[in-house]
Design an enzyme around this catalytic site. Structure first.
Site, short mmCIF file in Angstrom:
data_model
loop_
_atom_site.label_atom_id
_atom_site.label_comp_id
_atom_site.label_asym_id
_atom_site.label_seq_id
_atom_site.Cartn_x
_atom_site.Cartn_y
_atom_site.Cartn_z
N GLY A 43 0.73 -1.01 0.14
CA GLY A 43 0.28 0.02 0.06
C GLY A 43 0.83 1.16 -0.11
O GLY A 43 2.08 1.19 0.20
N GLN A 48 2.75 9.94 1.67
CA GLN A 48 4.35 9.12 1.37
C GLN A 48 5.04 9.78 0.12
O GLN A 48 6.01 9.41 -0.20
CB GLN A 48 4.18 7.76 1.44
CG GLN A 48 3.56 7.05 2.73
CD GLN A 48 3.67 5.57 2.76
OE1 GLN A 48 2.40 5.19 2.38
NE2 GLN A 48 4.48 4.87 3.04
N CYS A 105 6.78 -0.14 6.51
CA CYS A 105 6.26 0.86 5.92
C CYS A 105 7.05 1.70 5.10
O CYS A 105 8.37 1.50 5.37
CB CYS A 105 5.87 2.05 7.07
SG CYS A 105 5.12 3.52 6.36
N LEU A 106 6.77 1.84 3.73
CA LEU A 106 7.83 2.39 2.89
C LEU A 106 8.40 3.67 3.44
O LEU A 106 9.50 3.76 2.97
CB LEU A 106 7.19 2.46 1.37
CG LEU A 106 6.68 1.17 0.78
CD1 LEU A 106 5.95 1.36 -0.25
CD2 LEU A 106 8.10 0.17 0.65
N HIS A 147 -3.52 0.53 7.92
CA HIS A 147 -2.32 1.33 7.97
C HIS A 147 -2.20 2.24 6.99
O HIS A 147 -1.90 3.43 7.41
CB HIS A 147 -1.32 0.10 7.48
CG HIS A 147 0.25 0.64 7.50
ND1 HIS A 147 1.24 0.41 8.34
CD2 HIS A 147 0.53 1.80 6.69
CE1 HIS A 147 2.57 1.06 7.99
NE2 HIS A 147 2.04 1.85 6.98
N GLU A 148 -2.90 2.37 5.84
CA GLU A 148 -2.85 3.45 4.82
C GLU A 148 -3.96 4.54 5.25
O GLU A 148 -3.64 5.77 5.00
CB GLU A 148 -3.13 2.67 3.66
CG GLU A 148 -2.07 1.73 2.81
CD GLU A 148 -0.76 2.22 3.09
OE1 GLU A 148 -0.66 3.49 2.91
OE2 GLU A 148 0.27 1.48 3.24
N HIS A 151 -2.29 6.77 7.73
CA HIS A 151 -1.40 7.62 6.84
C HIS A 151 -2.31 8.82 6.62
O HIS A 151 -1.77 9.85 6.62
CB HIS A 151 -0.88 7.22 5.70
CG HIS A 151 0.66 6.50 6.02
ND1 HIS A 151 1.58 7.04 6.40
CD2 HIS A 151 0.73 5.22 5.61
CE1 HIS A 151 2.39 6.14 6.44
NE2 HIS A 151 2.19 5.07 5.90
ZN ZN Z 1 3.05 3.16 5.70
#
Ligand code: ZN
Length: 191
Positions: A43, A48, A105-106, A147-148, A151
Site C-alpha cells: 500500500g 508518502q 512501512c515504505l 495502515h494506509e 497515513h
Molecule cells: Zn506506511
C-alpha cells in the site's frame, strides 16, 4: 515518485478530501501505483509521495503467505479480482477482534513491528472512477487498509506500537529521523 521517509513533516499532515477524480488525480494514482510496485509495497498513501490528500492505493496480490478476505454486499468475493485497489476519502469501521500482526512501512525502511488492529473492517470510499465502494475485509487486506487510512490522517504505525516494541527500535527511529532531516535541509546548511 520519491517516497518520503520518517522525519518529513508531511507524513504528519491530515489529507484534504478529494471531491472529484480529475485527470490530475488519475495521473497521480497511476504514478503512485508505479512507485508502490517499484518498492514491492502492499500500500502507498499520498502523504508518502509528499501530498496531503485522502488517497491511497493498495494491492495485496504480491503476498502469498498472509491471507486476506473480502465480502461484497454480504457475499464472499475474490480478493485478487478486487485488486488493484484505489481508496479516496476512506471511512473505516472496525468489526473484528483485535489481533497482532507484523507491519512495515515504505517510509520506515528496514523497520518492522507487531501492531495490534481489528482483524475485520468495513470500508466505504470513493474509487478511481469517482464511485462509492463499500466492502468488508479481513486479514492482510484489512491490516493494510487500516495502515494506509492512518497515513491519510497523519497517523504512523509507530503510534500504534506497544511501548516495548517502540523501545526496541528507538535507535533506528532516531537515526532515520536525523538522516531525513539532514537531507531536507537546503544544501548550504548541511555540515
Ligand atoms: Zn506506511
Amino acid at each position: 515518485m520519491e517516497i518520503v521517509k520518517f522525519g518529513t513533516p508531511i507524513l504528519r499532515e491530515k489529507g484534504a478530501r478529494i471531491e472529484a477524480v480529475t485527470p490530475a488525480i488519475k495521473k497521480l494514482i497511476a504514478d503512485m501505483f508505479e512507485t508502490m510496485y517499484a518498492h514491492k509495497g502492499v500500500g502507498l498513501a499520498a502523504q508518502q509521495v509528499g501530498l496531503a490528500l485522502q488517497l491511497t492505493v493498495l494491492d495485496v496480490r504480491g503476498v502469498n503467505d498472509r491471507p486476506s478476505s473480502l465480502e461484497l454486499e454480504g457475499q464472499p468475493a475474490d480478493v485478487h479480482a478486487f485488486m488493484p485497489l484505489v481508496l479516496i476519502n476512506p471511512e473505516i469501521k472496525p468489526i473484528g477482534k483485535s489481533v497482532a500482526g507484523p507491519e512495515g512501512c515504505l517510509s520506515f525502511p528496514e523497520i518492522f513491528a507487531e501492531i495490534i488492529r481489528p482483524d475485520v473492517v468495513d470500508v466505504e470510499a470513493m474509487d478511481a472512477e469517482g464511485k462509492t465502494v463499500r466492502f468488508r475485509c479481513g486479514g492482510l487486506l484489512a491490516r493494510a487498509i487500516q495502515h494506509e487510512a492512518d497515513h491519510l490522517k497523519g497517523i504512523l504505525f509507530i503510534d500504534r506500537m506497544s511501548k516495548e516494541a517502540k523501545e526496541q527500535i528507538r535507535a533506528e527511529l532516531e537515526d532515520l529521523q536525523l538522516a531525513t532531516k539532514a537531507a531536507l535541509k537546503p544544501a548550504g546548511q548541511r555540515k
